[in-house]
Design a protein around this motif. Sequence first.
Motif, PDB file in Angstrom:
ATOM      1  N   GLN A  54       1.076  -8.054  -4.731  1.00 57.72           N
ATOM      2  CA  GLN A  54       0.379  -7.776  -5.991  1.00 57.72           C
ATOM      3  C   GLN A  54       0.844  -6.485  -6.651  1.00 57.72           C
ATOM      4  OE1 GLN A  54      -0.773  -6.932  -3.067  1.00 57.72           O
ATOM      5  NE2 GLN A  54      -1.505  -4.831  -3.349  1.00 57.72           N
ATOM      6  N   GLY A  55       1.593  -5.664  -5.918  1.00 61.00           N
ATOM      7  CA  GLY A  55       2.148  -4.443  -6.478  1.00 61.00           C
ATOM      8  C   GLY A  55       1.321  -3.202  -6.182  1.00 61.00           C
ATOM      9  N   ARG A 115       5.813   6.997   1.046  1.00 63.34           N
ATOM     10  CA  ARG A 115       6.218   5.860   1.855  1.00 63.34           C
ATOM     11  C   ARG A 115       5.328   4.677   1.499  1.00 63.34           C
ATOM     12  NH1 ARG A 115       6.351   4.652   8.369  1.00 63.34           N
ATOM     13  NH2 ARG A 115       4.098   4.470   8.058  1.00 63.34           N
ATOM     14  N   LEU A 116       5.970   3.613   1.044  1.00 56.20           N
ATOM     15  CA  LEU A 116       5.267   2.368   0.747  1.00 56.20           C
ATOM     16  C   LEU A 116       5.307   1.463   1.966  1.00 56.20           C
ATOM     17  CD1 LEU A 116       6.633   1.586  -2.836  1.00 56.20           C
ATOM     18  CD2 LEU A 116       4.732   3.072  -2.165  1.00 56.20           C
ATOM     19  N   SER A 117       4.239   0.706   2.134  1.00 56.30           N
ATOM     20  CA  SER A 117       4.171  -0.278   3.204  1.00 56.30           C
ATOM     21  C   SER A 117       3.854  -1.642   2.617  1.00 56.30           C
ATOM     22  CB  SER A 117       3.084   0.091   4.222  1.00 56.30           C
ATOM     23  OG  SER A 117       3.351   1.333   4.827  1.00 56.30           O
ATOM     24  N   CYS A 118       4.336  -2.679   3.280  1.00 58.47           N
ATOM     25  CA  CYS A 118       4.048  -4.042   2.868  1.00 58.47           C
ATOM     26  C   CYS A 118       3.727  -4.840   4.127  1.00 58.47           C
ATOM     27  CB  CYS A 118       5.221  -4.655   2.134  1.00 58.47           C
ATOM     28  SG  CYS A 118       5.032  -6.410   1.754  1.00 58.47           S
ATOM     29  N   ALA A 119       2.478  -5.261   4.230  1.00 61.46           N
ATOM     30  CA  ALA A 119       2.043  -6.061   5.368  1.00 61.46           C
ATOM     31  C   ALA A 119       2.191  -7.537   5.032  1.00 61.46           C
ATOM     32  CB  ALA A 119       0.604  -5.731   5.721  1.00 61.46           C
ATOM     33  N   SER A 151       0.854  -1.186   0.000  1.00 59.49           N
ATOM     34  CA  SER A 151       0.000   0.000   0.000  1.00 59.49           C
ATOM     35  C   SER A 151       0.887   1.232   0.000  1.00 59.49           C
ATOM     36  CB  SER A 151      -0.925   0.014   1.218  1.00 59.49           C
ATOM     37  OG  SER A 151      -0.176   0.047   2.416  1.00 59.49           O
ATOM     38  N   GLY A 152       0.288   2.390  -0.275  1.00 60.08           N
ATOM     39  CA  GLY A 152       1.021   3.646  -0.180  1.00 60.08           C
ATOM     40  C   GLY A 152       1.434   4.267  -1.496  1.00 60.08           C
ATOM     41  N   GLY A 153       1.178   3.581  -2.595  1.00 60.03           N
ATOM     42  CA  GLY A 153       1.538   4.161  -3.882  1.00 60.03           C
ATOM     43  C   GLY A 153       0.646   5.341  -4.231  1.00 60.03           C
ATOM     44  N   GLY A 154       1.004   6.039  -5.300  1.00 66.33           N
ATOM     45  CA  GLY A 154       0.205   7.174  -5.726  1.00 66.33           C
ATOM     46  C   GLY A 154       0.944   8.032  -6.721  1.00 66.33           C
ATOM     47  N   LEU A 155       0.380   9.219  -6.966  1.00 66.55           N
ATOM     48  CA  LEU A 155       0.947  10.189  -7.897  1.00 66.55           C
ATOM     49  C   LEU A 155       1.629  11.295  -7.099  1.00 66.55           C
ATOM     50  CD1 LEU A 155       1.228  11.447 -10.744  1.00 66.55           C
ATOM     51  CD2 LEU A 155      -1.039  12.458 -10.378  1.00 66.55           C
ATOM     52  N   VAL A 156       2.858  11.605  -7.456  1.00 68.24           N
ATOM     53  CA  VAL A 156       3.612  12.638  -6.756  1.00 68.24           C
ATOM     54  C   VAL A 156       4.457  13.407  -7.768  1.00 68.24           C
ATOM     55  CG1 VAL A 156       5.533  11.086  -6.239  1.00 68.24           C
ATOM     56  CG2 VAL A 156       5.117  13.075  -4.771  1.00 68.24           C
TER      57      VAL A 156
END
Length: 121
Positions: free
Chosen positions: A113-114, A19-23, A7-12
């Motif tokens: 899953q990306g 900051r990306l997170s991976c649970a 989670s945490g992706g987006g447009l910048v």
Amino acid sequence: QVQLVESGGGLVQAGGSLRLSCAASGRTASRYAMGWFRQAPGKEREFVAAVNWSGGTTSYEDSVKGRFTISRDNHKKTVYLQMVSLKPEDTGVYYCAAAVWSVITTSPDYWGQGTQVTVSS
């Protein structure tokens, strides 16, 4: 078995931060090294960063050194990728991965899953 959810992706904008997170889930998740890979459109997936099971050892691809920081919180079974000074060439789908340390940068056993990261110029 280890399951990974990013989670945490987006447009910048260029120069910005994300900051990306991976649970991770699974009884043995905390024992694995964790890594981040990315795949840009029309290109092969490439290694970005990795951290060993304890968080004490890290490895980075040369182009992200000094800009990206990988870390993990084993109590939360979560690994993070802090990205600053982002560039358009950082655009791609970012994948979380897990494996033993010896192969984390080349052939991980488990993949998420990306999450899409897009950096505009």
